[in-house]
Scaffold this active site. Sequence first.
Site, PDB file in Angstrom:
ATOM      1  CG  HIS A 313      29.119  50.016  39.454  1.00 49.18           C
ATOM      2  ND1 HIS A 313      28.049  50.098  40.309  1.00 49.18           N
ATOM      3  CD2 HIS A 313      28.802  50.753  38.369  1.00 49.18           C
ATOM      4  CE1 HIS A 313      27.126  50.847  39.751  1.00 49.18           C
ATOM      5  NE2 HIS A 313      27.551  51.263  38.573  1.00 49.18           N
ATOM      6  CG  ASP A 371      31.018  53.967  31.399  1.00 46.88           C
ATOM      7  OD1 ASP A 371      30.176  54.082  30.501  1.00 46.88           O
ATOM      8  OD2 ASP A 371      30.900  54.468  32.516  1.00 46.88           O
TER       9      ASP A 371
HETATM   10  N1  CMC Z   1      41.054  51.106  39.427  1.00 51.80           N
HETATM   11  C1  CMC Z   1      41.884  50.836  40.478  1.00 51.80           C
HETATM   12  N2  CMC Z   1      41.455  50.742  41.740  1.00 51.80           N
HETATM   13  C2  CMC Z   1      40.162  50.924  41.970  1.00 51.80           C
HETATM   14  C3  CMC Z   1      39.236  51.191  40.938  1.00 51.80           C
HETATM   15  C4  CMC Z   1      39.730  51.287  39.627  1.00 51.80           C
HETATM   16  N3  CMC Z   1      38.915  51.536  38.601  1.00 51.80           N
HETATM   17  N4  CMC Z   1      38.001  51.330  41.444  1.00 51.80           N
HETATM   18  C5  CMC Z   1      38.131  51.162  42.768  1.00 51.80           C
HETATM   19  N5  CMC Z   1      39.428  50.913  43.080  1.00 51.80           N
HETATM   20  C6  CMC Z   1      39.977  50.606  44.422  1.00 51.80           C
HETATM   21  C7  CMC Z   1      40.117  51.868  45.253  1.00 51.80           C
HETATM   22  O1  CMC Z   1      41.398  52.438  45.111  1.00 51.80           O
HETATM   23  C8  CMC Z   1      39.886  51.310  46.639  1.00 51.80           C
HETATM   24  O2  CMC Z   1      41.053  50.657  47.041  1.00 51.80           O
HETATM   25  P1  CMC Z   1      41.510  50.683  48.605  1.00 51.80           P
HETATM   26  O3  CMC Z   1      40.440  49.919  49.324  1.00 51.80           O
HETATM   27  O4  CMC Z   1      42.836  50.021  48.614  1.00 51.80           O
HETATM   28  O5  CMC Z   1      41.533  52.113  48.993  1.00 51.80           O
HETATM   29  C9  CMC Z   1      38.807  50.247  46.432  1.00 51.80           C
HETATM   30  O6  CMC Z   1      38.999  49.797  45.082  1.00 51.80           O
HETATM   31  C10 CMC Z   1      37.377  50.752  46.605  1.00 51.80           C
HETATM   32  O7  CMC Z   1      37.230  51.881  45.767  1.00 51.80           O
HETATM   33  P2  CMC Z   1      36.264  53.113  46.075  1.00 51.80           P
HETATM   34  O8  CMC Z   1      36.727  54.296  45.296  1.00 51.80           O
HETATM   35  O9  CMC Z   1      36.134  53.260  47.569  1.00 51.80           O
HETATM   36  O10 CMC Z   1      34.907  52.549  45.524  1.00 51.80           O
HETATM   37  P3  CMC Z   1      33.634  53.411  45.201  1.00 51.80           P
HETATM   38  O11 CMC Z   1      32.482  52.496  45.326  1.00 51.80           O
HETATM   39  O12 CMC Z   1      33.601  54.674  46.006  1.00 51.80           O
HETATM   40  O13 CMC Z   1      33.881  53.863  43.689  1.00 51.80           O
HETATM   41  C11 CMC Z   1      33.856  53.966  41.328  1.00 51.80           C
HETATM   42  C12 CMC Z   1      33.253  53.318  42.585  1.00 51.80           C
HETATM   43  C13 CMC Z   1      33.025  53.584  40.116  1.00 51.80           C
HETATM   44  C14 CMC Z   1      33.827  55.511  41.469  1.00 51.80           C
HETATM   45  C15 CMC Z   1      35.313  53.471  41.174  1.00 51.80           C
HETATM   46  O14 CMC Z   1      35.347  52.062  41.056  1.00 51.80           O
HETATM   47  C16 CMC Z   1      36.038  54.125  39.994  1.00 51.80           C
HETATM   48  O15 CMC Z   1      36.573  55.228  40.133  1.00 51.80           O
HETATM   49  N6  CMC Z   1      36.054  53.442  38.789  1.00 51.80           N
HETATM   50  C17 CMC Z   1      36.631  54.012  37.625  1.00 51.80           C
HETATM   51  C18 CMC Z   1      35.652  54.993  37.011  1.00 51.80           C
HETATM   52  C19 CMC Z   1      34.509  54.279  36.300  1.00 51.80           C
HETATM   53  O16 CMC Z   1      34.731  53.341  35.531  1.00 51.80           O
HETATM   54  N7  CMC Z   1      33.279  54.758  36.553  1.00 51.80           N
HETATM   55  C20 CMC Z   1      32.113  54.254  35.862  1.00 51.80           C
HETATM   56  C21 CMC Z   1      31.093  53.686  36.787  1.00 51.80           C
HETATM   57  S1  CMC Z   1      29.847  52.766  35.848  1.00 51.80           S
HETATM   58  C22 CMC Z   1      29.000  53.931  34.969  1.00 51.80           C
HETATM   59  C23 CMC Z   1      28.039  54.677  35.798  1.00 51.80           C
HETATM   60  O17 CMC Z   1      27.124  54.067  36.395  1.00 51.80           O
HETATM   61  O18 CMC Z   1      28.166  55.915  35.834  1.00 51.80           O
END
Ligand code: CMC
Length: 431
Positions: A313, A371
């Site tokens: 998140h 989720d």
């Molecule tokens: N699985 C594997 N790796 C992950 C995941 C995941 N679900 N989420 C983040 N990472 C890794 C990502 O690859 C990165 O690694 P590195 O530093 O080595 O590059 C690191 O963690 C930081 O990730 P980010 O994408 O920069 O983080 P963000 O804050 O931009 O993204 C997120 C947040 C929710 C988009 C992401 O965690 C994600 O894609 N999660 C899966 C989708 C999901 O469950 N979304 C629902 C969010 S809650 C409901 C809502 O409020 O809408």
Amino acid sequence: MKLSDNKATLSFSNGAPSMELPVYSGTLGPDVIDIRKLYGQTDMFTYDPGFLSTASCQSSITYIDGDKGELLYRGYPIEELAQKKDYLDVCYLILNGELPDAAQKADFDLQVNRHNMVHEQMHFFLRGFRRDAHPMAILTGLVGAMSAFYHDSTDITDPTHRHISAIRLIAKMPTMVAMAYKYTKGQPFIYPRNDLSYAGNFLRMMFATPCEDYEVNPVLERAMDRIFTLHADHEQNASTSTVRLCGSSGTNPFAAIAAGVACLWGPAHGGANEACLHMLEDLQANGGVAKVGEFMEKVKDRNSGVRLMGFGHRVYKNYDPRAKLMQETTKEVLAALGLENDPLFKLAMELERIALEDQYFVDRKLYPNVDFYSGIVQRAIGVPNELFTAIFALARTVGWIAQWNEMISDPEYKIGRPRQLYVGEGVRHIK
Ligand code: CMC
């Protein structure tokens, strides 16, 4: 917000004069540095794609402490609201700032009930969609079309219009989501019934048919109500910021909320519950618990493009408090339906156990989000995967409309207009 004694000073290595920036404190959470005069005084913008360090507004609706895993609506912890209040109490709270007393609650319930039917002509509008349309495509269209059907409440300068449009949106969303579902099933639409609760009425509109009524199971009703409560607001997330930005142009609330619905659809936001259940189903079909280790290796490999959906998140760097409540509800619903041994739930628990111990997830502070379990519980209730995000939209409508209303009522409100760092061609001329 109040001015802090602390001040920030911005200095430049090129000898340009430094600039003092005011710092403000809110009730809770980090202070903010006010950069509004930055461009005027320095001819420079700030650069913050994805808004990692930018507070786009001041708000008194929802507070999240991502490190602690805390979520408050108007100061009340989500756990207390989910356990002691129903969704319409929460809607009243989010809209008005205080929980309702008995008379206020009865009046609010009545207002919502009196607005829960949709204009009969909307049925014909909906019938223009293909039967295999995704419910979010239908919902984006229906919510946008509300401005055509209810243009008598679109004067945004009139607080009465704003109130009526808020009630209309909250009241009609369950009806429209259920209609989108019935349409794709080829079943007749079921009209709302005012003697049922908000959640009970939604379940009945989804699952009753004219030939057979639907008896509302109180465990499922409570579960649906909790799903609504847990999704009601989440401060300045992507869809809420979309609603604010869209609404900042002065467009009507139905148009602004339709933009929020469209944004929510994406798999990184509201679409994650659908994506999460697809992931669990795929994994189950390809070996289940025995293949979890292999799957996790893919998740950790940056080049695979595979993410553990329902994990991670932008704000929570701890267990999402909504995920804990959702896990509790999932157990209750599965027990009530005799599905304690549901293989997808077992698989989810195993994925969670492994992820919470794995250094990759620990280092990145990746925990289950709301989720991770919401798809399993909705599937058990009988909701098809492709409707999950529409249910999220239904629940989030109150948050969107409250945030939009807060923005419109703010004396500092201005059209949202981010700037950019231009990296394209310099001036050139056609030869
Ligand atoms: N699985 C594997 N790796 C992950 C995941 C995941 N679900 N989420 C983040 N990472 C890794 C990502 O690859 C990165 O690694 P590195 O530093 O080595 O590059 C690191 O963690 C930081 O990730 P980010 O994408 O920069 O983080 P963000 O804050 O931009 O993204 C997120 C947040 C929710 C988009 C992401 O965690 C994600 O894609 N999660 C899966 C989708 C999901 O469950 N979304 C629902 C969010 S809650 C409901 C809502 O409020 O809408």
